[in-house]
Design an enzyme around this catalytic site. Structure first.
Site, PDB file in Angstrom:
ATOM      1  N   SER A 148       0.868  -1.190   0.000  1.00  0.00           N
ATOM      2  CA  SER A 148       0.000   0.000   0.000  1.00  0.00           C
ATOM      3  C   SER A 148       0.892   1.224   0.000  1.00  0.00           C
ATOM      4  O   SER A 148       2.073   1.138   0.368  1.00  0.00           O
ATOM      5  CB  SER A 148      -0.844  -0.003   1.281  1.00  0.00           C
ATOM      6  OG  SER A 148      -1.510   1.228   1.467  1.00  0.00           O
ATOM      7  N   TYR A 161      -2.340  -1.125  10.416  1.00  0.00           N
ATOM      8  CA  TYR A 161      -2.254  -1.270   8.959  1.00  0.00           C
ATOM      9  C   TYR A 161      -0.915  -0.740   8.449  1.00  0.00           C
ATOM     10  O   TYR A 161      -0.224  -1.393   7.647  1.00  0.00           O
ATOM     11  CB  TYR A 161      -3.426  -0.507   8.325  1.00  0.00           C
ATOM     12  CG  TYR A 161      -3.611  -0.714   6.848  1.00  0.00           C
ATOM     13  CD1 TYR A 161      -4.369  -1.775   6.362  1.00  0.00           C
ATOM     14  CD2 TYR A 161      -3.045   0.164   5.920  1.00  0.00           C
ATOM     15  CE1 TYR A 161      -4.561  -1.958   4.997  1.00  0.00           C
ATOM     16  CE2 TYR A 161      -3.224  -0.006   4.558  1.00  0.00           C
ATOM     17  CZ  TYR A 161      -3.988  -1.071   4.093  1.00  0.00           C
ATOM     18  OH  TYR A 161      -4.176  -1.245   2.740  1.00  0.00           O
TER      19      TYR A 161
HETATM   20  P1  NAD Z   1     -11.469  -6.142  -0.202  1.00  0.00           P
HETATM   21  O1  NAD Z   1     -12.058  -5.972   1.158  1.00  0.00           O
HETATM   22  O2  NAD Z   1     -12.252  -5.763  -1.414  1.00  0.00           O
HETATM   23  O3  NAD Z   1     -10.993  -7.650  -0.415  1.00  0.00           O
HETATM   24  C1  NAD Z   1     -10.296  -8.325   0.574  1.00  0.00           C
HETATM   25  C2  NAD Z   1     -10.232  -9.778   0.211  1.00  0.00           C
HETATM   26  O4  NAD Z   1      -9.522 -10.461   1.235  1.00  0.00           O
HETATM   27  C3  NAD Z   1     -11.600 -10.458   0.105  1.00  0.00           C
HETATM   28  O5  NAD Z   1     -11.563 -11.426  -0.916  1.00  0.00           O
HETATM   29  C4  NAD Z   1     -11.744 -11.130   1.473  1.00  0.00           C
HETATM   30  O6  NAD Z   1     -12.633 -12.232   1.470  1.00  0.00           O
HETATM   31  C5  NAD Z   1     -10.306 -11.543   1.702  1.00  0.00           C
HETATM   32  N1  NAD Z   1      -9.973 -11.790   3.100  1.00  0.00           N
HETATM   33  C6  NAD Z   1     -10.105 -10.965   4.158  1.00  0.00           C
HETATM   34  N2  NAD Z   1      -9.701 -11.583   5.277  1.00  0.00           N
HETATM   35  C7  NAD Z   1      -9.270 -12.818   4.913  1.00  0.00           C
HETATM   36  C8  NAD Z   1      -8.746 -13.932   5.615  1.00  0.00           C
HETATM   37  N3  NAD Z   1      -8.569 -13.903   6.940  1.00  0.00           N
HETATM   38  N4  NAD Z   1      -8.440 -15.050   4.920  1.00  0.00           N
HETATM   39  C9  NAD Z   1      -8.638 -15.115   3.575  1.00  0.00           C
HETATM   40  N5  NAD Z   1      -9.146 -14.078   2.862  1.00  0.00           N
HETATM   41  C10 NAD Z   1      -9.452 -12.962   3.531  1.00  0.00           C
HETATM   42  O7  NAD Z   1     -10.074  -5.351  -0.128  1.00  0.00           O
HETATM   43  P2  NAD Z   1      -9.172  -4.661  -1.253  1.00  0.00           P
HETATM   44  O8  NAD Z   1      -9.353  -3.199  -1.141  1.00  0.00           O
HETATM   45  O9  NAD Z   1      -9.321  -5.328  -2.543  1.00  0.00           O
HETATM   46  O10 NAD Z   1      -7.740  -4.956  -0.640  1.00  0.00           O
HETATM   47  C11 NAD Z   1      -6.872  -5.956  -1.135  1.00  0.00           C
HETATM   48  C12 NAD Z   1      -5.456  -5.638  -0.689  1.00  0.00           C
HETATM   49  O11 NAD Z   1      -5.070  -4.383  -1.223  1.00  0.00           O
HETATM   50  C13 NAD Z   1      -5.296  -5.526   0.826  1.00  0.00           C
HETATM   51  O12 NAD Z   1      -4.059  -6.079   1.221  1.00  0.00           O
HETATM   52  C14 NAD Z   1      -5.292  -4.034   1.049  1.00  0.00           C
HETATM   53  O13 NAD Z   1      -4.612  -3.675   2.220  1.00  0.00           O
HETATM   54  C15 NAD Z   1      -4.583  -3.568  -0.199  1.00  0.00           C
HETATM   55  N6  NAD Z   1      -4.815  -2.168  -0.542  1.00  0.00           N
HETATM   56  C16 NAD Z   1      -6.062  -1.722  -0.823  1.00  0.00           C
HETATM   57  C17 NAD Z   1      -6.218  -0.382  -1.161  1.00  0.00           C
HETATM   58  C18 NAD Z   1      -7.554   0.185  -1.508  1.00  0.00           C
HETATM   59  O14 NAD Z   1      -7.629   1.417  -1.671  1.00  0.00           O
HETATM   60  N7  NAD Z   1      -8.589  -0.587  -1.670  1.00  0.00           N
HETATM   61  C19 NAD Z   1      -5.120   0.474  -1.190  1.00  0.00           C
HETATM   62  C20 NAD Z   1      -3.864  -0.037  -0.892  1.00  0.00           C
HETATM   63  C21 NAD Z   1      -3.714  -1.362  -0.574  1.00  0.00           C
END
Ligand code: NAD
Length: 266
Positions: A148, A161
């Site tokens: 991130s 985080y």
């Molecule tokens: P999201 O909430 O849309 O998806 C998260 C996914 O992780 C889902 O498929 C969920 O079922 C799965 N998950 C959660 N806990 C779990 C567990 N204990 N075991 C197995 N699966 C699990 O989130 P996202 O925004 O797509 O985020 C994905 C990654 O990207 C994360 O690591 C997040 O920190 C990172 N990220 C997101 C953003 C953003 O703006 N959305 C920005 C930077 C980084």
């Protein structure tokens, strides 16, 4: 149907947290490039089964699912074992699953701290440890950790985080160095805001706290951090992850690649 650019044909990938958001974007991009994909994550079983079927038929690759809770090291190891059994090998590991919780540090719930460290950081270590021996044995592997902007800079109220994501970058660099003379690479992608359920919750919380509309909250969230004032998309993150898995990316090692609309250029 996307069969024209199959640069990952014959490869097999695990993408954690790929039933939603960025992980799903990455899984689709790898499948479109010809890789078999193991999805992982939570959600409605029927919807996940249809997702598997849709990706399988659109891209003519094998698609399977692991319901592993990656907070559990044993379940992470079983996920890698299952993918190895079903595909014969794991060539690509994308550590993407992650959760968020926001609170000032003095009020940060200890169970949320432990869960965020387990899911956002320790799971990456356990998955890499489980998959690396077979990647070394075949002298091919691509490990992509979804970190991130919060792996590089901080924001208030995100102690767990930010700590976990900074840790992911440290882990990425160590694995990249330990594999530097092999054809295994390890890199981190650092997205800015991407409009997924994880960010939608922050927008909803902000709208409720400030008594503004969610549309206003979305504009405020973006304009505070992301100079482009536009969200990055799961498709854009997927395209970068796919490139990192190709031969052309063989000398990208231990890198932190931002896709953040200029956030960390400030
Ligand atoms: P999201 O909430 O849309 O998806 C998260 C996914 O992780 C889902 O498929 C969920 O079922 C799965 N998950 C959660 N806990 C779990 C567990 N204990 N075991 C197995 N699966 C699990 O989130 P996202 O925004 O797509 O985020 C994905 C990654 O990207 C994360 O690591 C997040 O920190 C990172 N990220 C997101 C953003 C953003 O703006 N959305 C920005 C930077 C980084």
């Amino acid at each position: 149907m996307t069969h024209e650019r199959r640069s990952l044909a014959g490869r097999s990938a695990i993408v954690t947290g790929s039933t939603s958001g960025i992980g799903l974007g990455i899984a689709r991009a790898l499948a479109a490039a010809g890789s078999n994909v193991m999805l992982n994550g939570f959600g409605d079983k029927g919807e996940i089964a249809s997702l598997c079927a849709e990706i399988r038929s659109s891209h003519a690759v094998a698609v399977t699912i692991s319901g592993a809770d990656i907070a559990s090291p044993a379940e992470v190891r079983e996920m890698v074992a299952q993918a190895t059994r079903e595909f014969g090998a794991v060539d690509i590991l994308v550590n993407n699953a992650g959760i968020q919780h926001t609170a000032p540090v003095e009020e940060f719930p200890e169970d949320k701290w432990d869960a965020i460290l387990a899911i956002n950081l320790s799971s990456n270590f356990h998955a890499i440890k489980a998959v690396l021996p077979q990647m070394r044995a075949r002298n091919f592997g691509r490990i992509v950790n979804v970190a991130s902007t919060h792996a590089l800079v901080a924001s208030v109220n995100k102690a767990a985080y930010v700590a976990a994501k900074h840790g992911v970058v440290g882990l990425t660099k160590v694995v990249a160095l330990e594999t530097a003379t092999t054809n295994v690479t390890c890199n981190a992608i650092c997205p800015g805001f991407v409009l997924t359920p994880l960010v939608q919750k922050q927008i909803d919380d902000r709208a409720a706290a400030a008594r503004i509309t969610t549309a206003q909250a979305r504009v405020e969230l973006l304009s505070e951090k992301q100079p482009s004032h536009e969200f990055a998309t799961p498709e854009q993150i997927g395209a970068l992850a796919m490139f990192l898995c190709t031969g052309d990316a063989a000398q990208i090692r231990g890198a932190t690649l931002t896709v953040d609309g200029g956030w960390t250029a400030q």
